[in-house]
Design a protein around this motif. Structure first.
Motif, short mmCIF file in Angstrom:
data_model
loop_
_atom_site.label_atom_id
_atom_site.label_comp_id
_atom_site.label_asym_id
_atom_site.label_seq_id
_atom_site.Cartn_x
_atom_site.Cartn_y
_atom_site.Cartn_z
N LEU A 1 57.75 45.95 13.10
CA LEU A 1 57.14 44.77 13.72
C LEU A 1 57.53 44.68 15.19
O LEU A 1 56.72 44.31 16.04
N SER A 2 58.78 45.02 15.49
CA SER A 2 59.24 44.93 16.87
C SER A 2 58.50 45.91 17.77
O SER A 2 57.89 45.53 18.77
N ILE A 3 58.53 47.20 17.42
CA ILE A 3 57.91 48.20 18.30
C ILE A 3 56.39 48.07 18.27
O ILE A 3 55.72 48.32 19.28
N GLY A 4 55.82 47.63 17.13
CA GLY A 4 54.38 47.46 17.07
C GLY A 4 53.88 46.37 18.00
O GLY A 4 52.92 46.55 18.74
N LEU A 5 54.55 45.22 17.99
CA LEU A 5 54.14 44.12 18.84
C LEU A 5 54.45 44.41 20.31
O LEU A 5 53.67 44.04 21.21
N MET A 6 55.56 45.08 20.58
CA MET A 6 55.85 45.44 21.97
C MET A 6 54.85 46.46 22.48
O MET A 6 54.49 46.46 23.67
N SER A 7 54.37 47.35 21.61
CA SER A 7 53.34 48.31 22.00
C SER A 7 52.05 47.59 22.36
O SER A 7 51.39 47.92 23.36
N LEU A 8 51.70 46.58 21.55
CA LEU A 8 50.52 45.77 21.86
C LEU A 8 50.68 45.09 23.21
O LEU A 8 49.76 45.09 24.03
N ALA A 9 51.85 44.50 23.45
CA ALA A 9 52.10 43.83 24.73
C ALA A 9 51.98 44.80 25.90
O ALA A 9 51.40 44.46 26.94
N MET A 10 52.50 46.00 25.73
CA MET A 10 52.47 46.96 26.82
C MET A 10 51.04 47.42 27.11
O MET A 10 50.66 47.59 28.27
N TYR A 11 50.24 47.60 26.06
CA TYR A 11 48.85 47.98 26.29
C TYR A 11 48.07 46.86 26.98
O TYR A 11 47.30 47.09 27.91
N LEU A 12 48.28 45.62 26.53
CA LEU A 12 47.55 44.50 27.11
C LEU A 12 47.96 44.25 28.56
O LEU A 12 47.21 43.63 29.32
N ALA A 13 49.13 44.76 28.96
CA ALA A 13 49.55 44.63 30.36
C ALA A 13 48.63 45.40 31.30
O ALA A 13 48.64 45.15 32.51
N THR A 14 47.83 46.33 30.77
CA THR A 14 46.89 47.08 31.61
C THR A 14 45.65 46.25 31.96
O THR A 14 44.77 46.74 32.65
N ARG A 15 45.56 45.04 31.44
CA ARG A 15 44.43 44.14 31.67
C ARG A 15 43.10 44.80 31.29
O ARG A 15 42.19 44.92 32.13
N PRO A 16 42.96 45.23 30.03
CA PRO A 16 41.71 45.88 29.61
C PRO A 16 40.54 44.91 29.62
O PRO A 16 40.50 43.96 28.84
#
Length: 444
Positions: free
Chosen positions: A50-65
């Protein structure tokens, strides 16, 4: 929608983990493995996923898709999802660490007997797993500090922004930790495939952040044409952009960089698109940076603008619903763009009530401008509410002229406190056929 996305990712990871647990062969009655040690191990795996999965989502969304603006309802929702995915991911990292530390408690209560044997790795993989453990520990402690200062709203924005730049590096350390220390059989099952997909998306986002090319395709440069102060705490900035500017829809915002050291800030575009690549911002002094703009900005100064973003778009209004537009203070800016875009289009105007809330209607710099713009638009009824004149807007006043049972749509831009008060009042009145649109510009 933010809660839906976060819940979907968390549930997907939980189900994939659960499927792996169900497929594991049951322990034999004579098995030396103690159930508490087994529970600890699976709790570590689940919290880590859950930790790495949600942090991965946060990191991808930081690209402002930009492709997610439509399904999520705007770039502000994309950012809010990024923010809460990071906070929740950090919270699960704390839980993961606490479960890891629980081994001393188990040793003192049930003893070392019954522990699960560790997966044995040899050669290079063994060395890399040792390194991954160290990376995970270092990354966790740094993450804990950044999570604390992010939640501490009084911590100054500028140093927070500088420290936040370390997040991609921290994420890469934790992703390395997760990939190397996950059970090897994960990679042959849905849980590993989902984990790999999320880590790949997160690494993509982290690398783009480190390379500094997030939003590059949507960046334009320009120069400042005029700087004025319609009020002591408001600065108006008019800019002309290069040919790469794609144009904007009324109500959209852009990320504006006046000072490279300060970085980009979101400001609503207060002017309609006239096709001449000229845009205007009305900026209220709400922080250290915005309070200094009037003295720092000069005509001819260069400006970098990324965008446009946002779904606070007049084209999205439901013309079959009663339109209730609410602006609070500097939240009037998207409506200035809306009204500007409607000038000369009296034949195709939506009927709407525009409520402008201000401290002092007699000395507000926007009242005359709104009056002038609405005078040419007979379908737009302007209502000005001055707090000092005892004209505060509430839900009952907002719905005063709306027939009972009629579908209504509120488009709101203004202080969060006013939005909460109106939402609460509307809920108490039990008005069911109503939609409430609001953008959020909270950067932390």
């Amino acid at each position: 929608m933010v809660k839906v996305v976060l819940a979907f990712v968390a549930v997907a990871l939980g189900l994939a983990w659960g499927l792996d647990v169900l497929q594991a062969p049951p322990l034999a009655p004579e098995s030396p493995v103690h159930p508490l040690w087994l529970a600890r191990q699976e709790a570590m795996y689940l919290s880590g996923l859950l930790s790495i999965g949600l942090m991965s989502l946060a990191m991808y969304l930081a690209t402002r898709p930009a492709w997610l603006e439509t399904p999520l309802g705007g770039m502000d929702r994309v950012y809010r999802t990024h923010k809460w995915a990071g906070i929740l991911g950090g919270s699960f990292a704390i839980m993961h660490w606490l479960v890891e530390m629980s081994d001393d408690i188990l040793k003192s209560t049930i003893g070392r007997a019954g522990r699960l044997p560790k997966e044995k790795a040899t050669g290079l993989l063994d060395s890399m797993q040792d390194l991954a453990e160290d990376f995970g520990e270092w990354g966790f402690y740094i993450l804990l500090v950044l999570l604390a200062i992010t939640l501490w709203q009084r911590f100054p924005y500028r140093p927070w922004r500088f420290l936040h730049r370390a997040m991609p590096v921290i994420y890469l350390l934790l992703a390395f930790h997760a990939a190397l220390l996950s059970p090897l059989d994960y990679w042959l099952q849905p849980v590993g495939w989902l984990l790999g997909l999320l880590i790949a998306a997160g690494v993509y986002g982290a690398l783009r952040a480190l390379l500094g090319n997030i939003g590059q395709a949507r960046r334009s440069t320009g120069e400042i044409l005029a700087v004025t102060q319609p009020a002591a705490d408001i600065v108006a900035v008019r800019c002309r952009l290069t040919g790469s500017w794609p144009g904007h829809r009324p109500g959209q915002f852009a990320l504006v960089t006046f000072d490279a050291d300060e970085g980009a800030h979101p400001f609503t575009i207060a002017s309609a698109d006239q096709g001449d690549r000229t845009i205007e911002f009305r900026i209220k002094a709400l922080g250290d940076h915005t309070r200094q703009l009037a003295g720092l900005l000069q005509v001819g100064q260069s400006v970098d603008i990324e965008g446009p973003y946002g779904r606070f778009d007049i084209a999205r209004i439901n013309r079959r619903a009663r339109q209730l537009w609410v602006a609070g203070g500097i939240g009037v800016t998207p409506f200035l763009a809306w009204l500007g875009s409607l000038q000369g289009k009296a034949a195709n105007l939506p009927e709407a009530d525009l409520h402008y809330c201000t401290r002092d209607r007699d000395n507000d710099p926007f009242v005359d401008e709104l009056t002038r713009l609405c005078a040419a638009l007979p379908a737009i009824r302007l209502h000005v509410h001055g707090a000092q004149q005892g004209e505060k807007l509430d839900a009952a006043r907002l719905l005063k002229d709306v027939p009972a049972g009629q579908a209504a749509e509120v488009w709101f831009c203004g202080p969060g406190g006013l939005a909460q008060a109106l939402r609460g009042g509307l809920d108490k009145l039990g008005w069911r056929r109503l939609r409430f649109h609001q953008e959020a510009f909270v950067m932390r």
